[in-house]
Design a protein around this motif. Structure first.
Motif, PDB file in Angstrom:
ATOM      1  N   SER A   1       0.960  -0.901  -0.189  1.00  0.00           N
ATOM      2  CA  SER A   1       0.325  -0.310   0.033  1.00  0.00           C
ATOM      3  C   SER A   1       0.446   1.491  -0.291  1.00  0.00           C
ATOM      4  O   SER A   1       2.324   1.047   0.491  1.00  0.00           O
ATOM      5  CB  SER A   1      -0.867  -0.485   1.132  1.00  0.00           C
ATOM      6  N   LEU A   2       0.278   2.334  -0.808  1.00  0.00           N
ATOM      7  CA  LEU A   2       0.622   3.485  -0.374  1.00  0.00           C
ATOM      8  C   LEU A   2       0.695   4.794   0.635  1.00  0.00           C
ATOM      9  O   LEU A   2       1.370   5.783   0.587  1.00  0.00           O
ATOM     10  CB  LEU A   2       0.983   4.839  -1.931  1.00  0.00           C
ATOM     11  N   ALA A   3      -0.749   3.960   1.350  1.00  0.00           N
ATOM     12  CA  ALA A   3      -0.435   4.779   2.436  1.00  0.00           C
ATOM     13  C   ALA A   3       0.201   4.564   3.788  1.00  0.00           C
ATOM     14  O   ALA A   3       1.594   3.770   3.324  1.00  0.00           O
ATOM     15  CB  ALA A   3      -1.632   3.429   3.426  1.00  0.00           C
ATOM     16  N   GLU A   4       0.184   5.725   4.519  1.00  0.00           N
ATOM     17  CA  GLU A   4       1.480   6.648   5.252  1.00  0.00           C
ATOM     18  C   GLU A   4       1.318   5.935   6.698  1.00  0.00           C
ATOM     19  O   GLU A   4       2.726   4.983   7.097  1.00  0.00           O
ATOM     20  CB  GLU A   4       1.659   7.969   5.237  1.00  0.00           C
ATOM     21  N   ASN A   5       0.227   4.752   6.778  1.00  0.00           N
ATOM     22  CA  ASN A   5       0.360   4.005   7.940  1.00  0.00           C
ATOM     23  C   ASN A   5      -1.884   3.393   7.517  1.00  0.00           C
ATOM     24  O   ASN A   5      -2.114   3.217   7.039  1.00  0.00           O
ATOM     25  CB  ASN A   5       0.275   4.631   9.094  1.00  0.00           C
ATOM     26  N   ASP A   6      -1.683   2.462   8.613  1.00  0.00           N
ATOM     27  CA  ASP A   6      -2.813   1.493   8.601  1.00  0.00           C
ATOM     28  C   ASP A   6      -4.244   1.777   8.905  1.00  0.00           C
ATOM     29  O   ASP A   6      -5.105   1.410   8.501  1.00  0.00           O
ATOM     30  CB  ASP A   6      -2.941   0.305   9.159  1.00  0.00           C
TER      31      ASP A   6
ATOM     32  N   TRP B   1      -5.484   4.992   7.374  1.00  0.00           N
ATOM     33  CA  TRP B   1      -5.575   5.318   6.060  1.00  0.00           C
ATOM     34  C   TRP B   1      -6.424   4.583   5.613  1.00  0.00           C
ATOM     35  O   TRP B   1      -6.359   3.388   5.356  1.00  0.00           O
ATOM     36  CB  TRP B   1      -4.843   5.957   5.035  1.00  0.00           C
TER      37      TRP B   1
END
Length: 691
Positions: A274-279, A281
């Motif tokens: 994933s490109l999300a900064e953290n879980d 998102w």
């Protein structure tokens, strides 16, 4: 009908209250088995006046279930009270010019004989579900392929002929008789397994190199991360049909070799990082479910989401409506439509309209979510409206699972009306099953459709959607359990019958969930005798529940080495899942038990193994943990002949009637999944058979 007899479909429609010609029919092939393990695969062949197919695309079977023009749709199997039914929908108005006969046949896996099956029959029904004719086959013996009947043109009219002709050579003999040379499934069954991704790449490269390759070999578009292996082409050949005109030269019109081994598919690959900064998102969703708080909101949202996807993804919409008589055509869906009904207009939750060749097929939809029951008065109103306006069907949609012979809602049919309306039901679990089959196993027409189905599936599986399938054993569950505990439950108690029906619904949903995950047929095993009445069977099971406090069922997973037996002992609160595998036909008993223990190296240590013998005494038994160092402990001391092995796991079951963490339904799901992944998946059917 008797073998060899024929009848015009227009004559059948003349006795049908709908009147007019029969432009589309549903063909129903049925069978039963006293052992519950019999199965068959249906097929349809489109033939020219020469008695041959034009090419491989005119052969419809499990690897090619639907015609692009909608003339043929194999709808798949479903359990009945007396065995199994497999349905085929034929739109005769869409049959191409030049096709004179539609042959309806079936074959058995690995050339098993049809003589092992009971109650072999073919029935024709119209789009309203009314049975038009029936034909029974009573002389099946060693045949592994059967032509049940054919629909053919004669003087611009469609007619049906009862045939009942068998083949000892299974699907291969059946197909080659009509101009197709195939790779026999019996021959490919013993082939060693290959890397599925490598097979896909090799066949795709072959298709690119040969522009004349079989169009059936084109891989469908699947959901991202999923690949489907196409059927392979091969050398051209032609087979003569006894009594048919001489075959055309091979160089001019020889059909390509058709592979009948079931298509293999890869399982979904691991998700991309994933490109999300953290879980924390959350991925943006097309159909959000987090804001739904009330039952009415859930119902309206779920209905609108489903109907919109059905209209935009033709393959999916057709899967859900074909069983109710809908043709293949342009589909439009509507929600909250106001229809006049007496002094107060009625508003069904949805309307589905399908147009084909200027003809409209219409169904009203009534849906419920979150376990809410269907209301008989609402469904009755919609049936009356549909009959008055000439609509074809009313489809109910809820978390509940329908059973044959046990309607979810009582509806009165006015026999004076000529126009008949079909009342059908869909479970949300069946909707999810069809979506999984398409995006995970079979593929759809383009990437946008695959993405839409993924979004729909994510919505249905969201905790807040209310679309979680059968999730309540009903109000009779608690008093029946209490009656079993204090031994006050007596035979004939109607509440026990209600629990038996709920148990059957749960088992059917388990089959849908497993089938969607695995991409194969998973069906309840029906061990019924010829002519057994469904109500009498349920009453007998209910009386047995009152006596011994147990609920029993079996499910059959296609190509698995054995069925899964499920026993719920309500007296002691235990669930037992088990399977029996036969002893190998070759080799030595010590080699058998050593190989079995090796295969189960990764199975749970508490797996219980019992040796089955033909002697009067029970065979040796023990847990896998104790047998691993000494497999020979499974050998009978008295040298009795070993007939097989029984593998079983036990666990505590939930007590509440619902689907909560401590609920009975959740515990059954967990027990079946643990047995399938922990035990059945490690068994090699071919090794067990050969020894």
């Amino acid at each position: 009908m008797v073998k060899g007899a024929n009848v015009g479909l227009s004559a059948l429609s003349g006795s049908n209250e709908n009147g007019g010609s029969v432009d589309a029919v549903t063909v129903i092939l049925g069978w039963s088995s006293s052992s519950g393990e019999g199965d068959a695969d249906v097929s349809v062949l489109l033939l020219t006046d020469e008695g041959k197919v034009r090419d491989n695309a005119d052969f419809f079977f499990y690897n090619n279930p639907t015609a692009a023009d909608g003339s043929v749709q194999l709808l798949g199997q479903s359990p009945t009270e007396v065995g199994t039914e497999d349905r085929i929908q034929l739109d005769l108005t869409a049959v191409p010019d030049g096709i004179e006969r539609l042959v309806i046949a079936a074959s058995r896996h690995q050339r098993a004989p049809f003589g092992q099956l009971d109650n072999l029959r073919l029935e024709l029904a119209d789009l309203g579900g009314e049975r038009l004719l029936g034909f029974s086959i009573t002389d099946a013996e060693s045949e592994s392929g059967f032509v049940f009947g054919e629909i053919y043109r004669r003087n611009q009219e469609w007619k049906f002929r009862a045939i009942g002709q068998g083949y000892d050579t299974g699907l291969a003999g059946l197909a080659t008789d009509f101009g197709i040379e195939i790779e026999d499934d019996a021959a490919t069954e013993e082939a060693p397994a290959h890397d599925l991704a490598a097979d896909t790449e090799a066949e795709a490269a072959s298709a690119q190199a040969d522009p004349t390759a079989d169009p059936m070999a084109k891989p469908p578009v699947t959901a991202p991360g999923t690949e489907a292996a196409p059927a392979s082409g091969g050398a051209p050949a032609e087979a003569d049909t006894p009594g048919a005109p001489e075959a055309v030269p091979a160089a001019a019109a020889a059909p390509k070799r058709l592979r009948t081994a079931r298509k293999k598919v890869t399982l979904p690959k691991a998700a991309k990082p994933s490109l999300a900064e953290n879980d924390a998102w959350n991925t943006a969703r097309l159909f959000p479910a987090t804001a739904l708080n009330r039952d009415r909101e859930r119902e309206v949202r779920a209905t609108s989401v489903l109907l919109s996807v059905m209209a935009q993804v033709p393959e999916f919409g057709r899967r859900l409506t074909a069983a109710f008589g809908a043709p293949a055509g342009r589909t439009e869906t509507f929600t909250e439509v106001s229809l006049p009904h007496g002094e107060t207009p009625k508003r069904p939750d949805g309307v589905i309209r399908v147009e084909r060749a200027g003809r409209l097929w219409t169904a009203l939809v009534e849906s419920k979510t979150n376990g809410n029951p269907l209301k008989a008065e609402q469904v009755q109103d919609y049936m009356d409206i549909a009959a008055r306006r000439g609509y074809e069907a009313v489809i109910t949609l809820s978390n509940d699972v329908a059973l044959d012979g046990s309607p979810l809602v009582p509806v009165k049919i006015d026999g004076r009306r000529k126009h008949k309306v079909l009342l059908g039901h869909l479970s949300w679990a069946e909707v999810a099953y069809q979506a999984k089959m398409l995006i995970r196993h079979e593929g759809v027409g383009n990437p946008a459709h695959a993405w839409l189905l993924q979004e729909l599936l994510h919505y249905l599986q969201h905790d807040n959607s209310g679309c979680h399938g059968f999730q309540n054993m009903g109000p009779a569950w608690v008093p029946v359990r209490k009656g079993i505990d204090d031994e006050t439950l007596a035979a004939g108690d109607e509440r026990a019958t209600q629990v038996v029906e709920s148990w059957e619904r749960l088992i059917r949903q388990v089959c849908l969930q497993l089938g969607g995950e695995l991409g194969v047929k998973v069906l309840p095993v029906q061990r019924t005798g010829r002519g057994e009445d469904p109500r009498a069977r349920r009453t007998a099971l209910a009386d047995r529940l009152c006596t011994d406090g147990r609920l029993n069922a079996e499910i059959r997973i296609e190509d698995a080495p054995g069925t899964i037996a499920i026993a719920a002992d309500l007296r002691v609160g235990k669930l037992r899942t088990s399977t029996e595998i036969p002893a190998p036909e070759q080799g030595y008993p010590l080699s058998w038990v050593k190989r079995l223990v090796r295969q189960l190296a990764d199975a749970p240590a508490d797996l219980h193994i019992e040796t089955l013998t033909d002697g009067a005494a029970a065979g040796p038994r023990g847990t896998l943990e104790k047998l691993r160092p000494e497999p020979g402990d499974l050998l009978p001391k008295d040298s009795a002949r070993i007939t097989g092995f029984r593998l079983s796991l036990s666990k505590s079951m939930g007590s509440t009637r619902g689907n909560a963490e401590s609920g009975f339904i959740r515990s059954v799901d967990a027990a079946v999944e643990r047995f399938r992944t922990g035990v059945l998946a490690h068994l090699d059917q071919r090794t067990a058979r050969r020894g």
